[in-house]
Scaffold this motif. Structure first.
Motif, short mmCIF file in Angstrom:
data_model
loop_
_atom_site.label_atom_id
_atom_site.label_comp_id
_atom_site.label_asym_id
_atom_site.label_seq_id
_atom_site.Cartn_x
_atom_site.Cartn_y
_atom_site.Cartn_z
N THR A 1 -34.28 -1.58 72.04
CA THR A 1 -33.61 -0.43 72.68
C THR A 1 -33.43 -0.56 74.19
O THR A 1 -32.70 0.23 74.78
N HIS A 2 -34.12 -1.54 74.81
CA HIS A 2 -34.11 -1.58 76.27
C HIS A 2 -33.95 -3.00 76.82
O HIS A 2 -34.29 -3.98 76.15
N LEU A 3 -33.46 -3.07 78.05
CA LEU A 3 -33.50 -4.28 78.85
C LEU A 3 -34.40 -4.00 80.05
O LEU A 3 -34.19 -3.00 80.76
N TYR A 4 -35.39 -4.85 80.24
CA TYR A 4 -36.30 -4.71 81.38
C TYR A 4 -35.89 -5.72 82.45
O TYR A 4 -35.79 -6.93 82.18
N GLY A 5 -35.65 -5.22 83.65
CA GLY A 5 -35.25 -6.09 84.75
C GLY A 5 -36.28 -6.11 85.84
O GLY A 5 -36.80 -5.05 86.25
N LEU A 6 -36.61 -7.31 86.34
CA LEU A 6 -37.58 -7.46 87.42
C LEU A 6 -36.84 -7.85 88.70
O LEU A 6 -36.12 -8.85 88.73
N PHE A 7 -37.02 -7.06 89.75
CA PHE A 7 -36.41 -7.29 91.05
C PHE A 7 -37.53 -7.42 92.08
O PHE A 7 -37.88 -6.46 92.77
N ALA A 8 -38.12 -8.61 92.16
CA ALA A 8 -39.23 -8.85 93.09
C ALA A 8 -40.34 -7.82 92.83
O ALA A 8 -41.07 -7.94 91.85
#
Length: 485
Positions: free
Chosen positions: A463-470
């Motif tokens: 159900t989700h996309l997890y994004g890491l930005f630093a």
């Protein structure tokens, strides 16, 4: 007193340029490689490598001669101004990871190097004023020298291929349903990467602290730090990295040829493989079998293989899977992703528009292509004095990160399509989505930068996309038609 200060400044510049020139001379081929990797200097690297070395030597000598000292100081300010602006441009306007520096300067971060260079610009200007009497005329010459250094780098910037994204003749279809943010967290550190997912929990590894695993619950916004204990404290580690495939976590170091396994919640890892295989990429497929990429010592080319710790012959290589185009090393560089749901392993090439879909026995099911047109890797490589093989042209990567979930491949692309602007690309990351069962391009979506930081790593669930930005993690809700595909 002024004379002593002037001499100290001159000696500092002599040491600086003599040391820099000597290091370039001792590692000349490596220096040329680094110049070639620069998006600002590529194309000029053959000519500039000799010019920079000779000029640094001549300036160091001229500073020691009274009649040429003042001219050498002006040249020093010109050179250090150009170096300072170059580092600034690299830091803020390119995606470069190297600065064409040698010796101790190579160890500096870009920020440290920027301030170091700026300090020597100021020292050089002060040294010029100590050597002259006509301050008004000196001011004009100093301003002209600084502007000339800035103009040189500006010329290189506007005549080079400094954009981080290439543009090609294809058209993307952008999804009509944008990703919506439904949760976000900010961390104290920026050295994390996504190690794996277990339901609503995300596990992060830490480049700075390899025995630390961060458990993140985006529903409650709770962050829990776990310190991993291991069974053998005498093991030597060089590039330890964490992977999570529930119900286990794994610590693997391809340089040391070691794999450790522990159970989530217990945080104690035992050595399950030691000296069975060296590797450069690693992906667990179950508790005892791992997909590897390693370098064949005889051919010096990369190969894929399976490490089965329970088998009589633990390593089974599959040298036919990776297709050499240039050197069999950089041209086949890529990344693993694995879907526990569909039991499919995907290897996405970094420098070409292809990916391999395999089963858990590494049997090739199909070869897919991304929508860009880079079918042949545009790379060159060269061996340095240290025996290392390095790329000698700027980063021409096509795919920077790929994640497979069930039968969908989410791919971060570095290639612009038609009617996509460089300005917009500096503000977003584009993710292309593919259905790997039939190699069908579904569509693309933009992920906006967060405080100027691009999407660094990602994970996908039903159900989700997890994004890491630093230092920031954002959870995006997937459109309904992408959920649980």
């Amino acid at each position: 007193m002024k004379k002593i200060i002037s001499q100290i400044i001159q000696y500092l510049f002599v040491l600086l340029f003599a040391y820099a020139a000597l290091n370039k001379w001792l590692t000349f081929s490596e220096f040329q490689v680094q110049l070639g990797q620069s998006t600002l200097l590529h194309g000029y690297d053959g000519f500039l490598s000799y010019v920079i070395l000779i000029v640094e030597l001549l300036v160091a000598v001229a500073l020691c001669i009274p009649k040429t000292r003042l001219v050498a100081l002006y040249l020093s300010v010109f050179i250090m101004t150009a170096f300072t602006i170059y580092i600034y441009v690299v830091l803020h306007h390119t995606s470069m990871s190297t600065c064409a520096c040698t010796g101790i300067f190579e160890k500096m971060s870009f920020e440290t190097h920027l301030w170091f260079n700026l300090g020597f610009v100021i020292l050089g200007i002060y040294g010029i004023y100590l050597e002259t009497t006509n301050k008004k005329a000196t001011l004009k010459w100093v301003i002209g020298t600084v502007l000339a250094g800035i103009a040189l780098v500006a010329l290189l910037f506007f005549t080079s291929k400094h954009e981080s994204a290439q543009q090609q003749d294809f058209t993307r279809t952008f999804l009509s349903d944008p990703l919506e943010i439904d949760s976000e967290m900010v961390f104290q550190k920026n050295s994390f990467y996504i190690a794996g997912v277990d339901g609503d929990k995300i596990y992060l590894g830490d480049y700075d602290s390899p025995f630390v695993i961060i458990e993140v619950d985006m529903n409650t916004k709770k962050e829990t730090t776990h310190i991993v204990d291991i069974d053998d404290k005498d093991l030597q580690f060089y590039s330890l990295k964490t992977k999570v495939l529930p119900p286990y976590f794994y610590l693997a170091d391809g340089v040391s040829a070691v794999v450790l396994r522990g159970k989530l919640g217990e945080w104690y890892a035992k050595t399950i493989s030691l000296n069975q295989s060296y590797f450069t990429a690693f992906m667990p497929m179950d508790s005892s079998r791992f997909a590897l990429r390693g370098v064949n010592g005889l051919t010096e080319q990369s190969e894929l293989g399976i490490l089965d710790i329970n088998a009589e012959q633990p390593l089974t290589p599959f040298p036919e899977l990776l297709k050499k185009q240039v050197d069999g090393l950089f041209d086949v560089d890529g990344m693993f992703s694995f879907s526990p749901k569909s039991k499919k392993l995907v290897y996405s090439y970094v420098y070409r528009n292809q990916y391999l879909v395999m089963d858990t026995n590494m049997k090739l099911m199909r070869t897919g292509t991304t929508i860009d047109t880079t079918s042949v890797a545009k790379i060159n490589s060269q061996r340095t004095e240290k025996g290392e093989i390095k790329m000698t042209n700027p980063d021409v990567s096509v795919n920077s990160r790929s994640v497979v979930h069930r039968d969908l491949l989410f791919n971060i692309s570095n290639v612009m399509g038609k009617k996509e602007s460089h300005k917009e690309w500096r503000q977003v990351t584009v993710v292309d989505v593919y259905e790997i069962d039939n190699n069908r391009y579904i569509g693309s979506f933009y992920v906006n930068n967060q405080s100027g930081i691009k999407l660094f790593d990602m994970a996908v669930t039903d159900t989700h996309l997890y994004g890491l930005f630093a230092q920031k993690m954002i959870r995006f809700a997937l459109p309904n038609w992408l959920e649980a595909n």
